[in-house]
Design a protein around this motif. Structure first.
Motif, PDB file in Angstrom:
ATOM      1  N   LYS A 153      42.947  38.568  41.208  1.00 31.03           N
ATOM      2  CA  LYS A 153      41.843  39.095  42.016  1.00 31.03           C
ATOM      3  C   LYS A 153      41.557  38.156  43.189  1.00 31.03           C
ATOM      4  N   ASP A 188      33.144  40.088  37.899  1.00 35.32           N
ATOM      5  CA  ASP A 188      32.744  39.587  39.213  1.00 35.32           C
ATOM      6  C   ASP A 188      31.976  38.278  39.120  1.00 35.32           C
ATOM      7  N   SER A 204      30.145  39.061  33.684  1.00 35.95           N
ATOM      8  CA  SER A 204      31.030  40.135  34.118  1.00 35.95           C
ATOM      9  C   SER A 204      32.262  39.565  34.813  1.00 35.95           C
ATOM     10  N   GLN A 206      34.844  46.202  30.609  1.00 39.03           N
ATOM     11  CA  GLN A 206      35.117  46.568  31.999  1.00 39.03           C
ATOM     12  C   GLN A 206      36.598  46.881  32.208  1.00 39.03           C
ATOM     13  N   HIS A 242      34.581  52.191  41.111  1.00 41.81           N
ATOM     14  CA  HIS A 242      34.421  50.849  41.683  1.00 41.81           C
ATOM     15  C   HIS A 242      34.532  49.786  40.595  1.00 41.81           C
ATOM     16  N   SER A 243      35.590  49.832  39.840  1.00 40.67           N
ATOM     17  CA  SER A 243      35.777  48.896  38.730  1.00 40.67           C
ATOM     18  C   SER A 243      35.947  47.467  39.214  1.00 40.67           C
ATOM     19  N   GLN A 244      35.312  46.548  38.504  1.00 41.64           N
ATOM     20  CA  GLN A 244      35.465  45.126  38.815  1.00 41.64           C
ATOM     21  C   GLN A 244      36.853  44.614  38.424  1.00 41.64           C
ATOM     22  N   THR A 276      34.687  35.656  38.671  1.00 45.19           N
ATOM     23  CA  THR A 276      35.504  35.547  39.886  1.00 45.19           C
ATOM     24  C   THR A 276      34.756  34.808  40.980  1.00 45.19           C
ATOM     25  N   GLU A 277      33.501  35.153  41.190  1.00 44.76           N
ATOM     26  CA  GLU A 277      32.692  34.502  42.228  1.00 44.76           C
ATOM     27  C   GLU A 277      32.448  33.033  41.900  1.00 44.76           C
TER      28      GLU A 277
END
Length: 266
Positions: free
Chosen positions: A94, A63, A61, A178, A187-189, A66-67
């Motif tokens: 982001k 997130d 995903s 997404q 709450h879209s990523q 990104t993480e």
């Protein structure tokens, strides 16, 4: 007394391998930076391995990715400049919005929440993944013809096919789903903190002939930052398509990025 070179983290987008940044990494190292180009989570080290193991990146995903890069950045000796292409550009935006990194460059960045234009060319470019809802949790590959339309439309067919053979890999379809649904999800990523006025400078780059992220989309992205007091700029490259980071004209784009960084004291 030794000085630490500023790190630069390059983040690729869908359907390209991390090694597609190699010319940029070499150029930025020669310019005095300390560049790296990590892959996405679980991405194999080579194009060949990535093609043989498509499930390794399935169902990632926005997130997740990104993480992954946030952890890499946290391990660096200094805050980096983040440079991303396509979905890599969205991740760069982001992260910068979260206060990660000293500056960011988002090249043909994927559509963030709040961006409304959805040109037909962009829809067609996303069809290899979005055309089948069953692809949501899968990794999808492009054909040479699909790559030609989405990436290589502004270069010769011969060059497009060569780029396809050299750099393309299967990629997760989930980030595309997404982004496509971002404006319908609370709450879209794909949401970016575009109001952050304390972040570092951001440069958005678009190719005016881009099919995958048309120029109108990047211009609309710029408007999302209208309430931020931080430096936010747009540079357009006339007649360039989505392959502008990897095709024969990549150096023009890279030199423009280096010039922008110098202008901003980075």
């Amino acid at each position: 007394m030794s000085t630490t070179s500023t790190p630069v983290v390059f983040i690729h987008g869908l359907w390209l391998h991390a090694t597609s940044w190699t010319p940029w990494v070499e150029l930025f190292r020669e310019a005095g930076y300390d560049p790296i180009a990590p892959g996405w989570p679980n991405e194999p080290d080579t194009v060949e391995e990535a093609r043989s193991q498509p499930d390794a990146v399935a169902d990632l995903s926005i997130d997740d990715v990104t993480e992954h890069f946030a952890k890499i950045i946290a391990s660096l000796p200094a805050e980096p400049i983040i440079i991303g292409h396509s979905f890599g550009g969205l991740f760069a935006e982001k992260l910068l919005g979260q206060g990660v990194g000293v500056a960011a460059v988002a090249i043909d960045p994927a559509q963030i929440k709040g961006v409304l234009p959805l040109p037909l060319a962009q829809l067609r470019s996303g069809l290899p993944a979005l055309g089948n809802p069953a692809n949501l949790h899968k990794a999808v590959s492009l054909t040479a013809k699909e790559f030609r339309y989405g990436f290589g439309n502004a270069v010769s067919e011969e060059e497009s096919d060569a780029l396809f053979e050299r750099w393309t890999i299967p990629s997760p379809a989930r980030p595309l789903f997404q982004a496509a649904a971002a404006n319908f999800a609370v709450h879209s990523q794909a949401k970016v903190d575009t109001d952050n006025g304390t972040r570092g400078p951001l440069l958005l780059i678009s190719g005016t002939a881009d099919h995958t992220v048309p120029d109108v989309v990047t211009r609309s992205t710029l408007k999302q930052y209208r309430d931020s007091t931080a430096v936010t700029e747009l540079r357009q490259f006339e007649g360039r398509g989505h392959s502008l980071t990897i095709d024969s004209g990549w150096r023009e784009v890279a030199d423009a990025v280096l010039a922008w960084l110098r202008t901003n004291g980075l």
